[in-house]
Design a protein around this motif. Structure first.
Motif, mmCIF file in Angstrom:
data_model
loop_
_atom_site.group_PDB
_atom_site.id
_atom_site.type_symbol
_atom_site.label_atom_id
_atom_site.label_comp_id
_atom_site.label_asym_id
_atom_site.label_seq_id
_atom_site.Cartn_x
_atom_site.Cartn_y
_atom_site.Cartn_z
ATOM 1 N N GLU A 18 0.825 -1.207 0.000
ATOM 2 C CA GLU A 18 0.000 0.000 0.000
ATOM 3 C C GLU A 18 0.857 1.254 0.000
ATOM 4 O O GLU A 18 0.346 2.351 -0.043
ATOM 5 N N LYS A 19 2.165 1.087 0.071
ATOM 6 C CA LYS A 19 3.048 2.230 0.218
ATOM 7 C C LYS A 19 3.711 2.666 -1.076
ATOM 8 O O LYS A 19 4.317 3.719 -1.122
ATOM 9 N N MET A 20 3.644 1.866 -2.139
ATOM 10 C CA MET A 20 4.402 2.155 -3.345
ATOM 11 C C MET A 20 3.548 2.040 -4.596
ATOM 12 O O MET A 20 2.577 1.303 -4.636
ATOM 13 N N GLY A 21 3.985 2.751 -5.608
ATOM 14 C CA GLY A 21 3.375 2.663 -6.917
ATOM 15 C C GLY A 21 4.468 2.623 -7.971
ATOM 16 O O GLY A 21 5.656 2.719 -7.661
ATOM 17 N N LEU A 22 4.064 2.487 -9.217
ATOM 18 C CA LEU A 22 5.006 2.462 -10.329
ATOM 19 C C LEU A 22 4.641 3.522 -11.352
ATOM 20 O O LEU A 22 3.472 3.656 -11.730
ATOM 21 N N ILE A 23 5.630 4.257 -11.790
ATOM 22 C CA ILE A 23 5.478 5.197 -12.889
ATOM 23 C C ILE A 23 5.986 4.483 -14.137
ATOM 24 O O ILE A 23 7.107 3.969 -14.143
ATOM 25 N N VAL A 24 5.173 4.435 -15.161
ATOM 26 C CA VAL A 24 5.537 3.734 -16.388
ATOM 27 C C VAL A 24 5.901 4.764 -17.454
ATOM 28 O O VAL A 24 5.122 5.668 -17.757
ATOM 29 N N LEU A 25 7.106 4.613 -18.000
ATOM 30 C CA LEU A 25 7.615 5.497 -19.048
ATOM 31 C C LEU A 25 8.029 4.652 -20.244
ATOM 32 O O LEU A 25 8.463 3.511 -20.083
ATOM 33 N N THR A 26 7.901 5.223 -21.436
ATOM 34 C CA THR A 26 8.411 4.556 -22.635
ATOM 35 C C THR A 26 9.252 5.545 -23.420
ATOM 36 O O THR A 26 9.184 6.758 -23.190
ATOM 37 N N ASP A 27 10.020 5.002 -24.360
ATOM 38 C CA ASP A 27 10.682 5.886 -25.311
ATOM 39 C C ASP A 27 9.604 6.422 -26.252
ATOM 40 O O ASP A 27 8.457 5.959 -26.230
ATOM 41 N N ALA A 29 9.103 6.110 -29.395
ATOM 42 C CA ALA A 29 8.609 5.142 -30.372
ATOM 43 C C ALA A 29 7.829 4.005 -29.717
ATOM 44 O O ALA A 29 7.302 3.136 -30.406
ATOM 45 N N GLU A 30 7.772 4.004 -28.388
ATOM 46 C CA GLU A 30 7.085 2.978 -27.603
ATOM 47 C C GLU A 30 7.625 1.580 -27.897
ATOM 48 O O GLU A 30 6.879 0.617 -28.035
ATOM 49 N N ILE A 31 8.950 1.494 -27.951
ATOM 50 C CA ILE A 31 9.621 0.215 -28.146
ATOM 51 C C ILE A 31 10.128 -0.330 -26.822
ATOM 52 O O ILE A 31 10.046 -1.520 -26.558
ATOM 53 N N ARG A 32 10.653 0.556 -25.959
ATOM 54 C CA ARG A 32 11.219 0.160 -24.673
ATOM 55 C C ARG A 32 10.450 0.840 -23.548
ATOM 56 O O ARG A 32 9.932 1.937 -23.718
ATOM 57 N N GLN A 33 10.401 0.183 -22.412
ATOM 58 C CA GLN A 33 9.675 0.697 -21.243
ATOM 59 C C GLN A 33 10.563 0.608 -20.019
ATOM 60 O O GLN A 33 11.327 -0.339 -19.860
ATOM 61 N N VAL A 34 10.435 1.599 -19.161
ATOM 62 C CA VAL A 34 11.127 1.586 -17.882
ATOM 63 C C VAL A 34 10.105 1.951 -16.811
ATOM 64 O O VAL A 34 9.194 2.746 -17.056
ATOM 65 N N THR A 35 10.235 1.331 -15.644
ATOM 66 C CA THR A 35 9.327 1.625 -14.542
ATOM 67 C C THR A 35 10.123 2.206 -13.384
ATOM 68 O O THR A 35 11.240 1.771 -13.106
ATOM 69 N N ILE A 36 9.540 3.195 -12.750
ATOM 70 C CA ILE A 36 10.174 3.863 -11.623
ATOM 71 C C ILE A 36 9.261 3.722 -10.416
ATOM 72 O O ILE A 36 8.072 4.054 -10.483
ATOM 73 N N VAL A 37 9.810 3.237 -9.333
ATOM 74 C CA VAL A 37 9.040 3.088 -8.106
ATOM 75 C C VAL A 37 8.830 4.466 -7.493
ATOM 76 O O VAL A 37 9.744 5.297 -7.463
ATOM 77 N N CYS A 38 7.622 4.710 -7.018
ATOM 78 C CA CYS A 38 7.328 5.974 -6.336
ATOM 79 C C CYS A 38 6.576 5.687 -5.044
ATOM 80 O O CYS A 38 5.968 4.630 -4.898
ATOM 81 N N ASP A 39 6.636 6.639 -4.136
ATOM 82 C CA ASP A 39 5.894 6.471 -2.888
ATOM 83 C C ASP A 39 4.444 6.890 -3.090
ATOM 84 O O ASP A 39 4.073 7.436 -4.131
ATOM 85 N N ARG A 40 3.616 6.624 -2.106
ATOM 86 C CA ARG A 40 2.180 6.930 -2.191
ATOM 87 C C ARG A 40 1.917 8.422 -2.382
ATOM 88 O O ARG A 40 0.979 8.801 -3.056
ATOM 89 N N HIS A 41 2.753 9.254 -1.768
ATOM 90 C CA HIS A 41 2.566 10.700 -1.906
ATOM 91 C C HIS A 41 2.688 11.114 -3.378
ATOM 92 O O HIS A 41 1.835 11.837 -3.898
#
Length: 190
Positions: A18-27, A29-41
């Motif tokens: 309940e404390k974390m979320g994920l930010i989803v980013l792509t290049d 061209a939407e070929i590659r994806q990276v996820t960044i962990v974020c806090d609830r705030h």
């Protein structure tokens, strides 16, 4: 330094926390994806802006961005430039002076969404940390070096409880790598 421009794809929850979320980013061209962990705030801050509530125009990040833009213009890039102990780091870079201010990557992505400033990731980091992007995929991959120490510990405990010893071994190896790195950095400081 070669960079890849990123775009914000959305937020996701980490199942079982309940404390974390994920930010989803792509290049772009939407070929590659990276996820960044974020806090609830930070996740809450994104959610308010995605809902486009009227109050967001008067919130502190938006007000500060308006003042900064008025004072010096939009001569900034945001660059995700490293990872250390499971946390991505980023920088707000003045493109005229090269003056740099370090910040958490999750805050950097939020600033990019608020301001419209371009968001980049260093190419070598993107190629090392990203996975192929699949629109509509049900799950997300997170590299083990991109999760916090607490999440790493919890994941290892879960892997052991689930008798997934191969995963537990990989997570243990990452913990050892981090401890060794910290130990050598502490020795260098002394």
């Amino acid at each position: 330094m070669e960079r890849i421009r990123l775009k914000f794809r959305g937020l996701s929850e980490i199942v079982g926390t309940e404390k974390m979320g994920l930010i989803v980013l792509t290049d772009e061209a939407e070929i590659r994806q990276v996820t960044i962990v974020c806090d609830r705030h930070v996740e809450h801050e994104f959610s308010m802006r995605m809902a486009d509530t009227p109050i967001t125009n008067k919130m502190l990040p938006e007000a500060l961005w308006k003042m900064l833009k008025q004072a010096v213009g939009e001569h900034f890039d945001i660059v995700i430039n490293g990872i250390y102990d499971g946390q991505y780091s980023a920088a707000l870079v003045n493109t005229d002076t090269a003056y740099t201010v370090q910040m958490r990557a999750s805050d950097a992505v939020l600033l990019s969404c608020i301001s419209g400033l371009p968001l980049f990731m260093e190419r070598s980091l993107m190629m090392r940390q990203s996975v192929p992007f699949h629109a509509g995929a049900q799950g997300l991959s997170i590299p083990v070096n991109a999760i916090s120490d607490d999440m790493l510990k919890s994941a290892m405990e879960k892997a052991i409880n689930d008798e997934n010893y191969e995963l537990a071994s990989q997570l243990r190896d990452e913990q050892k790598r981090r401890m060794k790195k910290r130990s050598s950095e502490n020795e260098e400081r002394q």
